[in-house]
Design a protein around this motif. Structure first.
Motif, PDB file in Angstrom:
ATOM      1  N   SER A  10      -4.333   3.896 -14.449  1.00  0.00           N
ATOM      2  CA  SER A  10      -4.261   2.978 -13.315  1.00  0.00           C
ATOM      3  C   SER A  10      -5.565   2.211 -13.070  1.00  0.00           C
ATOM      4  O   SER A  10      -5.529   0.991 -12.892  1.00  0.00           O
ATOM      5  CB  SER A  10      -3.844   3.743 -12.063  1.00  0.00           C
ATOM      6  N   PRO A  11      -6.726   2.861 -13.064  1.00  0.00           N
ATOM      7  CA  PRO A  11      -7.962   2.086 -12.877  1.00  0.00           C
ATOM      8  C   PRO A  11      -8.205   1.078 -14.006  1.00  0.00           C
ATOM      9  O   PRO A  11      -8.687  -0.030 -13.763  1.00  0.00           O
ATOM     10  CB  PRO A  11      -9.065   3.142 -12.865  1.00  0.00           C
ATOM     11  N   TYR A  12      -7.837   1.451 -15.219  1.00  0.00           N
ATOM     12  CA  TYR A  12      -8.006   0.530 -16.338  1.00  0.00           C
ATOM     13  C   TYR A  12      -7.068  -0.665 -16.206  1.00  0.00           C
ATOM     14  O   TYR A  12      -7.437  -1.789 -16.551  1.00  0.00           O
ATOM     15  CB  TYR A  12      -7.783   1.244 -17.670  1.00  0.00           C
ATOM     16  N   ASN A  13      -5.867  -0.421 -15.702  1.00  0.00           N
ATOM     17  CA  ASN A  13      -4.926  -1.524 -15.490  1.00  0.00           C
ATOM     18  C   ASN A  13      -5.436  -2.486 -14.430  1.00  0.00           C
ATOM     19  O   ASN A  13      -5.265  -3.706 -14.551  1.00  0.00           O
ATOM     20  CB  ASN A  13      -3.549  -0.989 -15.114  1.00  0.00           C
ATOM     21  N   GLU A  14      -6.046  -1.962 -13.374  1.00  0.00           N
ATOM     22  CA  GLU A  14      -6.613  -2.823 -12.345  1.00  0.00           C
ATOM     23  C   GLU A  14      -7.739  -3.687 -12.911  1.00  0.00           C
ATOM     24  O   GLU A  14      -7.816  -4.886 -12.646  1.00  0.00           O
ATOM     25  CB  GLU A  14      -7.141  -1.995 -11.172  1.00  0.00           C
ATOM     26  N   LEU A  15      -8.598  -3.073 -13.694  1.00  0.00           N
ATOM     27  CA  LEU A  15      -9.697  -3.806 -14.307  1.00  0.00           C
ATOM     28  C   LEU A  15      -9.178  -4.861 -15.272  1.00  0.00           C
ATOM     29  O   LEU A  15      -9.629  -6.009 -15.257  1.00  0.00           O
ATOM     30  CB  LEU A  15     -10.638  -2.841 -15.033  1.00  0.00           C
ATOM     31  N   LEU A  16      -8.199  -4.499 -16.073  1.00  0.00           N
ATOM     32  CA  LEU A  16      -7.618  -5.449 -17.025  1.00  0.00           C
ATOM     33  C   LEU A  16      -6.933  -6.601 -16.293  1.00  0.00           C
ATOM     34  O   LEU A  16      -7.051  -7.761 -16.687  1.00  0.00           O
ATOM     35  CB  LEU A  16      -6.635  -4.735 -17.947  1.00  0.00           C
ATOM     36  N   GLY A  17      -6.232  -6.288 -15.202  1.00  0.00           N
ATOM     37  CA  GLY A  17      -5.592  -7.347 -14.404  1.00  0.00           C
ATOM     38  C   GLY A  17      -6.606  -8.316 -13.828  1.00  0.00           C
ATOM     39  O   GLY A  17      -6.392  -9.530 -13.826  1.00  0.00           O
ATOM     40  N   PHE A  18      -7.730  -7.781 -13.328  1.00  0.00           N
ATOM     41  CA  PHE A  18      -8.772  -8.654 -12.791  1.00  0.00           C
ATOM     42  C   PHE A  18      -9.369  -9.533 -13.882  1.00  0.00           C
ATOM     43  O   PHE A  18      -9.585 -10.731 -13.684  1.00  0.00           O
ATOM     44  CB  PHE A  18      -9.862  -7.815 -12.121  1.00  0.00           C
ATOM     45  N   LEU A  19      -9.618  -8.955 -15.047  1.00  0.00           N
ATOM     46  CA  LEU A  19     -10.172  -9.749 -16.150  1.00  0.00           C
ATOM     47  C   LEU A  19      -9.194 -10.834 -16.611  1.00  0.00           C
ATOM     48  O   LEU A  19      -9.616 -11.942 -16.947  1.00  0.00           O
ATOM     49  CB  LEU A  19     -10.549  -8.835 -17.320  1.00  0.00           C
ATOM     50  N   MET A  20      -7.908 -10.538 -16.591  1.00  0.00           N
ATOM     51  CA  MET A  20      -6.914 -11.551 -16.951  1.00  0.00           C
ATOM     52  C   MET A  20      -6.883 -12.678 -15.909  1.00  0.00           C
ATOM     53  O   MET A  20      -6.712 -13.844 -16.258  1.00  0.00           O
ATOM     54  CB  MET A  20      -5.534 -10.918 -17.098  1.00  0.00           C
ATOM     55  N   THR A  21      -7.064 -12.329 -14.641  1.00  0.00           N
ATOM     56  CA  THR A  21      -7.120 -13.342 -13.586  1.00  0.00           C
ATOM     57  C   THR A  21      -8.340 -14.237 -13.779  1.00  0.00           C
ATOM     58  O   THR A  21      -8.243 -15.463 -13.661  1.00  0.00           O
ATOM     59  CB  THR A  21      -7.164 -12.675 -12.201  1.00  0.00           C
ATOM     60  N   VAL A  22      -9.480 -13.645 -14.091  1.00  0.00           N
ATOM     61  CA  VAL A  22     -10.701 -14.421 -14.332  1.00  0.00           C
ATOM     62  C   VAL A  22     -10.505 -15.357 -15.523  1.00  0.00           C
ATOM     63  O   VAL A  22     -10.877 -16.536 -15.471  1.00  0.00           O
ATOM     64  CB  VAL A  22     -11.907 -13.484 -14.563  1.00  0.00           C
ATOM     65  N   LEU A  23      -9.893 -14.855 -16.572  1.00  0.00           N
ATOM     66  CA  LEU A  23      -9.653 -15.668 -17.765  1.00  0.00           C
ATOM     67  C   LEU A  23      -8.695 -16.821 -17.461  1.00  0.00           C
ATOM     68  O   LEU A  23      -8.924 -17.957 -17.883  1.00  0.00           O
ATOM     69  CB  LEU A  23      -9.099 -14.794 -18.885  1.00  0.00           C
ATOM     70  N   SER A  24      -7.646 -16.543 -16.707  1.00  0.00           N
ATOM     71  CA  SER A  24      -6.685 -17.581 -16.347  1.00  0.00           C
ATOM     72  C   SER A  24      -7.348 -18.678 -15.515  1.00  0.00           C
ATOM     73  O   SER A  24      -7.119 -19.873 -15.743  1.00  0.00           O
ATOM     74  CB  SER A  24      -5.529 -16.961 -15.571  1.00  0.00           C
ATOM     75  N   ARG A  25      -8.176 -18.280 -14.556  1.00  0.00           N
ATOM     76  CA  ARG A  25      -8.880 -19.275 -13.738  1.00  0.00           C
ATOM     77  C   ARG A  25      -9.849 -20.102 -14.579  1.00  0.00           C
ATOM     78  O   ARG A  25      -9.984 -21.310 -14.376  1.00  0.00           O
ATOM     79  CB  ARG A  25      -9.624 -18.578 -12.604  1.00  0.00           C
ATOM     80  N   LYS A  26     -10.501 -19.461 -15.546  1.00  0.00           N
ATOM     81  CA  LYS A  26     -11.412 -20.180 -16.429  1.00  0.00           C
ATOM     82  C   LYS A  26     -10.650 -21.235 -17.228  1.00  0.00           C
ATOM     83  O   LYS A  26     -11.106 -22.374 -17.379  1.00  0.00           O
ATOM     84  CB  LYS A  26     -12.095 -19.196 -17.373  1.00  0.00           C
ATOM     85  N   PHE A  27      -9.473 -20.869 -17.720  1.00  0.00           N
ATOM     86  CA  PHE A  27      -8.654 -21.817 -18.477  1.00  0.00           C
ATOM     87  C   PHE A  27      -8.192 -22.978 -17.598  1.00  0.00           C
ATOM     88  O   PHE A  27      -8.093 -24.113 -18.072  1.00  0.00           O
ATOM     89  CB  PHE A  27      -7.456 -21.119 -19.105  1.00  0.00           C
ATOM     90  N   GLU A  28      -7.891 -22.709 -16.337  1.00  0.00           N
ATOM     91  CA  GLU A  28      -7.494 -23.786 -15.424  1.00  0.00           C
ATOM     92  C   GLU A  28      -8.629 -24.789 -15.233  1.00  0.00           C
ATOM     93  O   GLU A  28      -8.405 -25.995 -15.266  1.00  0.00           O
ATOM     94  CB  GLU A  28      -7.076 -23.213 -14.070  1.00  0.00           C
ATOM     95  N   PHE A  29      -9.839 -24.284 -15.044  1.00  0.00           N
ATOM     96  CA  PHE A  29     -10.977 -25.190 -14.899  1.00  0.00           C
ATOM     97  C   PHE A  29     -11.233 -25.957 -16.194  1.00  0.00           C
ATOM     98  O   PHE A  29     -11.598 -27.139 -16.162  1.00  0.00           O
ATOM     99  CB  PHE A  29     -12.239 -24.422 -14.479  1.00  0.00           C
ATOM    100  N   GLN A  30     -11.043 -25.323 -17.346  1.00  0.00           N
ATOM    101  CA  GLN A  30     -11.195 -26.021 -18.621  1.00  0.00           C
ATOM    102  C   GLN A  30     -10.151 -27.120 -18.761  1.00  0.00           C
ATOM    103  O   GLN A  30     -10.460 -28.220 -19.238  1.00  0.00           O
ATOM    104  CB  GLN A  30     -11.085 -25.046 -19.787  1.00  0.00           C
ATOM    105  N   ALA A  31      -8.926 -26.840 -18.355  1.00  0.00           N
ATOM    106  CA  ALA A  31      -7.871 -27.857 -18.427  1.00  0.00           C
ATOM    107  C   ALA A  31      -8.189 -29.028 -17.505  1.00  0.00           C
ATOM    108  O   ALA A  31      -7.980 -30.198 -17.871  1.00  0.00           O
ATOM    109  CB  ALA A  31      -6.524 -27.239 -18.069  1.00  0.00           C
ATOM    110  N   ASP A  32      -8.700 -28.725 -16.313  1.00  0.00           N
ATOM    111  CA  ASP A  32      -9.098 -29.791 -15.390  1.00  0.00           C
ATOM    112  C   ASP A  32     -10.236 -30.627 -15.973  1.00  0.00           C
ATOM    113  O   ASP A  32     -10.225 -31.863 -15.871  1.00  0.00           O
ATOM    114  CB  ASP A  32      -9.520 -29.203 -14.039  1.00  0.00           C
ATOM    115  N   ASP A  33     -11.211 -29.978 -16.586  1.00  0.00           N
ATOM    116  CA  ASP A  33     -12.316 -30.708 -17.210  1.00  0.00           C
ATOM    117  C   ASP A  33     -11.826 -31.589 -18.356  1.00  0.00           C
ATOM    118  O   ASP A  33     -12.314 -32.700 -18.553  1.00  0.00           O
ATOM    119  CB  ASP A  33     -13.381 -29.741 -17.731  1.00  0.00           C
ATOM    120  N   PHE A  34     -10.841 -31.093 -19.108  1.00  0.00           N
ATOM    121  CA  PHE A  34     -10.287 -31.887 -20.208  1.00  0.00           C
ATOM    122  C   PHE A  34      -9.580 -33.127 -19.669  1.00  0.00           C
ATOM    123  O   PHE A  34      -9.762 -34.235 -20.194  1.00  0.00           O
ATOM    124  CB  PHE A  34      -9.327 -31.037 -21.040  1.00  0.00           C
ATOM    125  N   ALA A  35      -8.785 -32.961 -18.613  1.00  0.00           N
ATOM    126  CA  ALA A  35      -8.114 -34.110 -18.000  1.00  0.00           C
ATOM    127  C   ALA A  35      -9.135 -35.099 -17.457  1.00  0.00           C
ATOM    128  O   ALA A  35      -8.966 -36.322 -17.579  1.00  0.00           O
ATOM    129  CB  ALA A  35      -7.186 -33.644 -16.887  1.00  0.00           C
TER     130      ALA A  35
END
Length: 114
Positions: free
Chosen positions: A37-62
């Motif tokens: 369970s703690p590892y899943n929470e950490l992995l979920g947070f890291l996936m959220t950070v990665l997703s947000r990073k990709f959103e900002f990259q997509a905005d920068d590309f546009a």
């Protein structure tokens, strides 16, 4: 590997009320629900950070293609249509939102003269 090691750990099963037997399905539930369970929470947070990073990259590309004005107006329209609340706590949104809040994305796109 961790499951294989913990599956034969008698202390783990005894602590959950199985002092004499080690049922495989119960072991699977114990290990995945309590140990990972703690590892899943950490992995979920890291996936959220990665997703947000990709959103900002997509905005920068546009923005680099010259579509910042169109993206800005589209984001505002989507936000209005979805009845989104534009203000979000920075720490709360960083942990729970897979996409950055509207104000952060508009700030990342820059001024209207782009």
């Amino acid at each position: 590997m961790i499951f294989g090691y913990l599956m034969h750990n008698k202390v783990l099963f005894a602590s959950f009320g199985f002092p004499d037997s080690q049922p495989t399905m119960i072991g699977l539930v114990i290990i995945f629900q309590f140990i990972f369970s703690p590892y899943n929470e950490l992995l979920g947070f890291l996936m959220t950070v990665l997703s947000r990073k990709f959103e900002f990259q997509a905005d920068d590309f546009a923005k680099s293609l010259g579509f910042a004005t169109y993206l800005r107006s589209s984001l505002i329209k989507l936000h209005k249509d979805n009845l989104g609340f534009p203000v979000a706590d920075k720490l709360y949104s960083a942990y729970h939102y897979s996409h950055p809040p509207l104000i952060e994305r508009l700030r990342g796109l820059g001024t209207k003269q782009d």
